[in-house]
Design a protein around this motif. Structure first.
Motif, PDB file in Angstrom:
ATOM      1  N   LEU A  81       0.762  -1.042   0.036  1.00 11.49           N
ATOM      2  CA  LEU A  81      -0.009   0.035   0.040  1.00 11.49           C
ATOM      3  C   LEU A  81       0.902   1.381  -0.203  1.00 11.49           C
ATOM      4  O   LEU A  81       0.357   2.313  -0.729  1.00 11.49           O
ATOM      5  N   ALA A  82       1.958   1.018   0.670  1.00 11.42           N
ATOM      6  CA  ALA A  82       2.738   2.306   0.734  1.00 11.42           C
ATOM      7  C   ALA A  82       3.532   2.684  -0.616  1.00 11.42           C
ATOM      8  O   ALA A  82       3.475   3.817  -1.006  1.00 11.42           O
ATOM      9  N   LEU A  83       3.944   1.718  -1.250  1.00 15.84           N
ATOM     10  CA  LEU A  83       4.762   1.665  -2.570  1.00 15.84           C
ATOM     11  C   LEU A  83       3.394   2.122  -3.714  1.00 15.84           C
ATOM     12  O   LEU A  83       3.646   3.434  -4.549  1.00 15.84           O
ATOM     13  N   MET A  84       2.266   1.814  -3.606  1.00 19.12           N
ATOM     14  CA  MET A  84       0.960   2.316  -4.224  1.00 19.12           C
ATOM     15  C   MET A  84       0.714   3.761  -3.946  1.00 19.12           C
ATOM     16  O   MET A  84       0.461   4.404  -4.892  1.00 19.12           O
ATOM     17  N   SER A  85       0.895   3.937  -2.912  1.00 23.11           N
ATOM     18  CA  SER A  85       0.718   5.596  -2.147  1.00 23.11           C
ATOM     19  C   SER A  85       1.475   6.189  -2.838  1.00 23.11           C
ATOM     20  O   SER A  85       1.147   7.512  -3.429  1.00 23.11           O
ATOM     21  N   ARG A  86       2.859   6.145  -2.938  1.00 21.47           N
ATOM     22  CA  ARG A  86       3.916   6.949  -3.534  1.00 21.47           C
ATOM     23  C   ARG A  86       3.956   6.852  -5.013  1.00 21.47           C
ATOM     24  O   ARG A  86       3.995   8.083  -5.625  1.00 21.47           O
ATOM     25  N   ALA A  87       3.774   5.769  -5.721  1.00 22.78           N
ATOM     26  CA  ALA A  87       3.779   5.766  -7.024  1.00 22.78           C
ATOM     27  C   ALA A  87       2.659   6.614  -7.779  1.00 22.78           C
ATOM     28  O   ALA A  87       2.765   7.229  -8.649  1.00 22.78           O
ATOM     29  N   ALA A  88       1.523   6.445  -7.101  1.00 22.82           N
ATOM     30  CA  ALA A  88       0.134   7.071  -7.465  1.00 22.82           C
ATOM     31  C   ALA A  88       0.590   8.783  -7.420  1.00 22.82           C
ATOM     32  O   ALA A  88       0.038   9.347  -8.137  1.00 22.82           O
ATOM     33  N   LEU A  89       0.994   9.014  -6.394  1.00 26.00           N
ATOM     34  CA  LEU A  89       1.235  10.435  -6.035  1.00 26.00           C
ATOM     35  C   LEU A  89       2.282  11.033  -7.127  1.00 26.00           C
ATOM     36  O   LEU A  89       2.172  12.156  -7.699  1.00 26.00           O
ATOM     37  N   TYR A  90       3.248  10.525  -7.338  1.00 27.04           N
ATOM     38  CA  TYR A  90       4.358  10.656  -8.506  1.00 27.04           C
ATOM     39  C   TYR A  90       3.548  10.922  -9.656  1.00 27.04           C
ATOM     40  O   TYR A  90       3.766  11.635 -10.392  1.00 27.04           O
ATOM     41  N   ALA A  91       2.860   9.766 -10.154  1.00 31.36           N
ATOM     42  CA  ALA A  91       2.003   9.577 -11.385  1.00 31.36           C
ATOM     43  C   ALA A  91       1.182  11.001 -11.577  1.00 31.36           C
ATOM     44  O   ALA A  91       0.928  11.868 -12.438  1.00 31.36           O
ATOM     45  N   GLY A  92       0.485  11.511 -10.511  1.00 34.05           N
ATOM     46  CA  GLY A  92      -0.637  12.395 -10.294  1.00 34.05           C
ATOM     47  C   GLY A  92      -0.057  14.018 -10.591  1.00 34.05           C
ATOM     48  O   GLY A  92      -0.200  14.587 -11.489  1.00 34.05           O
ATOM     49  N   THR A  93       1.298  13.982 -10.063  1.00 32.23           N
ATOM     50  CA  THR A  93       2.144  15.307 -10.061  1.00 32.23           C
ATOM     51  C   THR A  93       2.537  15.487 -11.215  1.00 32.23           C
ATOM     52  O   THR A  93       2.639  16.550 -11.933  1.00 32.23           O
ATOM     53  N   ILE A  94       3.082  14.137 -11.972  1.00 29.29           N
ATOM     54  CA  ILE A  94       3.788  14.358 -13.242  1.00 29.29           C
ATOM     55  C   ILE A  94       2.732  14.829 -14.215  1.00 29.29           C
ATOM     56  O   ILE A  94       3.074  15.331 -15.200  1.00 29.29           O
ATOM     57  N   ALA A  95       1.549  14.074 -14.105  1.00 27.41           N
ATOM     58  CA  ALA A  95       0.617  14.316 -15.112  1.00 27.41           C
ATOM     59  C   ALA A  95       0.181  15.995 -14.963  1.00 27.41           C
ATOM     60  O   ALA A  95      -0.027  16.752 -16.042  1.00 27.41           O
ATOM     61  N   ARG A  96      -0.072  16.496 -13.743  1.00 27.36           N
ATOM     62  CA  ARG A  96      -0.368  17.826 -13.580  1.00 27.36           C
ATOM     63  C   ARG A  96       0.422  18.840 -13.937  1.00 27.36           C
ATOM     64  O   ARG A  96       0.363  19.715 -14.441  1.00 27.36           O
ATOM     65  N   TYR A  97       1.822  18.472 -13.651  1.00 26.20           N
ATOM     66  CA  TYR A  97       2.856  19.725 -13.802  1.00 26.20           C
ATOM     67  C   TYR A  97       3.924  19.392 -14.987  1.00 26.20           C
ATOM     68  O   TYR A  97       4.464  20.257 -15.353  1.00 26.20           O
ATOM     69  N   SER A  98       3.575  18.451 -15.908  1.00 24.82           N
ATOM     70  CA  SER A  98       4.607  18.142 -16.966  1.00 24.82           C
ATOM     71  C   SER A  98       4.530  19.380 -17.956  1.00 24.82           C
ATOM     72  O   SER A  98       5.511  19.791 -18.361  1.00 24.82           O
ATOM     73  N   PRO A  99       3.371  19.902 -18.092  1.00 26.73           N
ATOM     74  CA  PRO A  99       3.168  20.936 -19.271  1.00 26.73           C
ATOM     75  C   PRO A  99       4.086  22.053 -18.890  1.00 26.73           C
ATOM     76  O   PRO A  99       4.964  22.859 -19.764  1.00 26.73           O
ATOM     77  N   GLY A 100       4.425  22.294 -17.688  1.00 21.08           N
ATOM     78  CA  GLY A 100       5.529  23.428 -17.269  1.00 21.08           C
ATOM     79  C   GLY A 100       6.904  22.916 -17.432  1.00 21.08           C
ATOM     80  O   GLY A 100       7.758  24.050 -17.373  1.00 21.08           O
ATOM     81  N   ALA A 101       7.110  21.820 -17.861  1.00 17.68           N
ATOM     82  CA  ALA A 101       8.481  21.540 -17.945  1.00 17.68           C
ATOM     83  C   ALA A 101       9.034  22.040 -19.366  1.00 17.68           C
ATOM     84  O   ALA A 101      10.304  21.852 -19.844  1.00 17.68           O
ATOM     85  N   GLY A 102       8.332  22.222 -20.278  1.00 15.19           N
ATOM     86  CA  GLY A 102       8.395  22.679 -21.865  1.00 15.19           C
ATOM     87  C   GLY A 102       9.289  21.324 -22.562  1.00 15.19           C
ATOM     88  O   GLY A 102       9.974  21.714 -23.569  1.00 15.19           O
ATOM     89  N   LEU A 103       8.875  19.919 -22.317  1.00  9.90           N
ATOM     90  CA  LEU A 103       9.450  19.170 -22.928  1.00  9.90           C
ATOM     91  C   LEU A 103       8.686  19.060 -24.162  1.00  9.90           C
ATOM     92  O   LEU A 103       7.561  18.874 -24.366  1.00  9.90           O
ATOM     93  N   SER A 104       9.540  18.214 -25.299  1.00  5.89           N
ATOM     94  CA  SER A 104       8.893  17.774 -26.643  1.00  5.89           C
ATOM     95  C   SER A 104       9.792  17.019 -27.277  1.00  5.89           C
ATOM     96  O   SER A 104      10.877  16.739 -26.945  1.00  5.89           O
ATOM     97  N   GLY A 105       9.196  16.309 -28.389  1.00  6.18           N
ATOM     98  CA  GLY A 105       9.918  15.243 -29.128  1.00  6.18           C
ATOM     99  C   GLY A 105       9.332  14.232 -29.022  1.00  6.18           C
ATOM    100  O   GLY A 105       8.145  14.025 -28.630  1.00  6.18           O
ATOM    101  N   GLU A 106       9.817  12.973 -29.750  1.00  5.58           N
ATOM    102  CA  GLU A 106       9.042  11.593 -30.118  1.00  5.58           C
ATOM    103  C   GLU A 106       8.563  11.134 -28.674  1.00  5.58           C
ATOM    104  O   GLU A 106       7.641  10.450 -28.691  1.00  5.58           O
ATOM    105  N   ALA A 107       9.542  11.157 -27.874  1.00  5.66           N
ATOM    106  CA  ALA A 107       9.391  10.527 -26.603  1.00  5.66           C
ATOM    107  C   ALA A 107       7.928  11.184 -25.786  1.00  5.66           C
ATOM    108  O   ALA A 107       7.322  10.277 -25.156  1.00  5.66           O
ATOM    109  N   VAL A 108       8.026  12.301 -25.958  1.00  7.62           N
ATOM    110  CA  VAL A 108       6.929  13.063 -25.489  1.00  7.62           C
ATOM    111  C   VAL A 108       5.549  12.797 -26.169  1.00  7.62           C
ATOM    112  O   VAL A 108       4.530  12.517 -25.758  1.00  7.62           O
ATOM    113  N   SER A 109       5.681  12.736 -27.563  1.00  7.47           N
ATOM    114  CA  SER A 109       4.503  12.527 -28.451  1.00  7.47           C
ATOM    115  C   SER A 109       3.873  11.041 -28.275  1.00  7.47           C
ATOM    116  O   SER A 109       2.780  10.946 -28.497  1.00  7.47           O
ATOM    117  N   ARG A 110       4.715  10.160 -27.978  1.00  7.66           N
ATOM    118  CA  ARG A 110       4.536   8.787 -27.798  1.00  7.66           C
ATOM    119  C   ARG A 110       3.795   8.535 -26.289  1.00  7.66           C
ATOM    120  O   ARG A 110       3.468   7.373 -26.207  1.00  7.66           O
TER     121      ARG A 110
END
Length: 631
Positions: A223-252
């Motif tokens: 449950l602890a790993l689930m909690s941490r992994a889901a929190l990481y994924a949620g913030t990456i989803a919410r704040y990635s647009p602010g990082a200005g990344l682009s390219g094939e790895a992003v588009s895929r």
């Protein structure tokens, strides 16, 4: 099948236990020193021994995780804004006029290394399914345990690279290398795999284990790993647009998660964290009425992790040849024995992040309202009424230690109230720092530092959290005399994960406040009347300091590339606190050192993901490089 106490893994990774199990098995089966696969899977003891080896291969950000050689003191702590590496002669920690750019491989964890361990997990799961010496129930629990280890392996990859190839069965070479090449899954798929595995195995793993298996994976660990992994994924989803990344790895979608997925991941974190807390198996450690020592004890060898708060930990055992050298590497200068030591030098930025107990801002009171330096009887007095967690986490100028005090002094002022001729320490403490004032000899340095050269801390501080104050022999860096356990998951983090998820979801501010105040109440600091997302992040910074969370938090929040004035790492150097002894008054005044001899840093947006190693790319043509690096 009962697990025998003599092969209890020390997170348990005692290779001594592994040897005992194998020797015992070989003696009974007379295999002439060779354990063949059929004999392993026909004998429960040998199966247990293989499991020990899987624990031993679990790579973590722990005491011994250094990016490059350990003498360079580059780790997850010194790469964040928590600390500098004290040692002077290194590209990150010297040449103050230069700028140090976070390198393309600074967080590297090569696929060719990590997937060796993932393959071993996959092979264990395959062989276990065929085994006939275990009951189905025993096989289910063992399978869940190894799936947890595999999920942790994948999480370590995901937080560095984003999406990675998800391989869940052992691959066999049949002469066609291309058939073994697997493309990267998306970052969302990778986190979903980790979360789904944890969700399933949490229903299989035991909630508690007996003494013979107390450091092994449990329902709480899943449950602890689930909690941490889901929190990481949620913030990456919410704040990635602010990082200005682009390219094939992003588009895929190999890196960055669509913003539309954020709420789903935050909800998963909320549910996993709530379940873990309400299960009631773990509790915040609060046994010592002295709040400073209570917090220090939580991470000390005195309790050896048996504090009721640790959910999953890495144990060490010196007698079994599995100790570590953290204390030797981090002892304040005069306590370090025959060299090395000094390790992590916490920054003034971190020290001032700890508030005062009345909830007021943690900025130290160096000058009065008229701009005159305030005089203190002892350097320690300037920290009076600060958050008790500060004293449990950091050795400050004047902190008690082993019947003495940590003494870091910038120099002497021939005057009072900070006014007069200054005589600054010029050498490390065991060299000559003698100054002559009115015919009298004085030592301008404290015994634990003060100058800008040598091994000692350049900030005025040392790390206390995890330091074993009972160790007397600090000689020989290779002796590995330390066995304080490393915390992988603890309940304090889960409360903060819950609070952050609540704030990100919205409408759950009351639950976030309750979670944060549970942490503050245990710490001995005034509870909050309301809470914001920034306050949750702040609480995380001080509560989890030095536990290797901060750099990854800054990465998942996508703030690391910002200027230091905006809370980022670009142009960060790390600020020092300089105590001066005023000769005429016998008191101490302070200055802020804004330019210790350390390079400013530059964190580029591409550093949110680590560069795939060319050797990994050359052996798998289906891999796509992360953005900003090219192939």
């Amino acid at each position: 099948m009962k697990f025998r106490s003599y092969i209890k893994p020390f997170f348990c990774m005692l290779i001594l236990s592994l040897s005992s199990a194998c020797d015992n098995y070989l003696d009974r089966e007379d295999t002439s020193g060779i354990i063949t696969p059929d004999k392993i899977w026909d004998n429960p003891v040998a199966i247990e021994a293989v499991l020990v080896n899987l624990y031993d291969g679990l790579k973590l950000d722990d005491f011994d995780t250094w990016f490059s050689s350990r003498w360079r003191l580059i780790n997850a702590t010194s790469l964040s804004d928590e600390a500098q590496g004290s040692y002077q002669k290194d590209w990150l920690f010297s040449n103050a006029a230069e700028v140090w750019t976070y390198s393309e491989y600074v967080f590297e964890d090569k696929f060719s290394d990590r997937y060796v361990h993932i393959r071993r997990n996959n092979d264990f799961l395959y062989q276990l399914e065929q085994a006939v010496v275990l009951t189905e129930e025993e096989k289910n629990v063992l399978s869940a345990e190894v799936r947890f280890l595999r999920a942790l392996q994948y999480f370590s990859l995901a937080k560095r690279y984003g999406g990675v190839p998800l391989i869940t069965e052992p691959q066999e070479f049949t002469g066609d290398t291309e058939a073994l090449q697997v493309p990267r899954n998306t970052e969302a798929e990778t986190y979903d795999f980790i979360i789904d595995e944890c969700r399933e195995i949490a229903e299989i793993l035991p909630s508690v284990r007996g003494a013979e298996g107390e450091y092994r994976a449990t329902r709480g660990a899943a449950l602890a790993l689930m909690s941490r992994a889901a929190l990481y994924a949620g913030t990456i989803a919410r704040y990635s647009p602010g990082a200005g990344l682009s390219g094939e790895a992003v588009s895929r979608g190999l890196v960055c998660i669509p913003q539309s997925e954020a709420e789903r991941f935050f909800t998963t974190c909320y549910e996993a964290s709530t379940t873990l807390i309400t299960d009631g198996v773990y509790k915040l450690y609060d046994s010592n009425p002295d709040k400073v020592e209570n917090f220090y004890e939580l991470f000390s060898n005195k309790l050896n992790g048996n504090n009721g708060e640790y959910i999953f930990q890495k144990q060490y055992n010196v007698a079994g040849g599995k100790g570590h050298a953290w204390d030797k590497l981090n002892a304040p200068f005069s306590y370090r024995g025959d060299g090395w030591g000094c390790g992590m030098a916490p920054t003034l930025e971190l020290v001032e992040a700890f508030e005062y107990t009345d909830d007021s801002d943690g900025t130290l009171r160096i000058r009065d309202n008229h701009g005159i330096p305030i005089s203190y009887d002892s350097p320690y007095d300037i920290f009076e009424n600060k958050d008790p967690r500060l004293f449990g986490s950091v050795y400050l100028p004047g902190s008690p230690l082993k019947g003495s005090t940590v003494q870091w002094i910038r120099g002497i002022i021939d005057g009072q109230n900070g006014s007069g001729q200054k005589y600054q320490a010029q050498n490390q403490p065991d060299k000559d720092n003698t100054v002559i004032i009115d015919g009298e000899n004085y030592n301008a340095s404290g015994k634990d530092g003060g100058a800008d050269v040598g091994d000692a801390s350049k900030t005025g501080f040392y790390q206390r959290k995890f330091f074993d104050e009972t160790l007397d022999d600090m000689t020989n860096i290779d002796a590995n005399r330390s066995q304080t356990p490393w915390v992988v998951f603890r309940l304090g983090e889960i409360y903060l994960n819950l609070a952050e998820a609540c704030m990100e979801l919205g409408g759950k501010e009351g639950e976030a406040l309750e979670a944060v105040n549970a942490i503050r109440r245990r710490a001995g600091i005034q509870e909050l009347g309301s809470v914001s997302l920034e306050q949750v992040r702040h609480e995380r910074r001080v509560e989890l300091a030095f536990e290797k969370h901060r750099i990854w938090d800054m990465i998942r929040w996508r703030i690391a590339h910002r200027d230091v004035s905006e809370g980022g790492l670009s142009n960060f150097r790390g600020t020092a606190l300089y105590p001066w002894y005023n000769l005429q008054s016998g008191k101490y005044t302070f200055e802020i050192g804004t330019e210790p001899p350390k390079q400013k840093r530059l964190f580029l947006e591409r550093s949110y993901y680590t560069r795939l190693n060319p050797s990994d790319l050359s052996t798998n043509s289906k891999l796509i490089q992360n953005p900003g690096y090219g192939n």
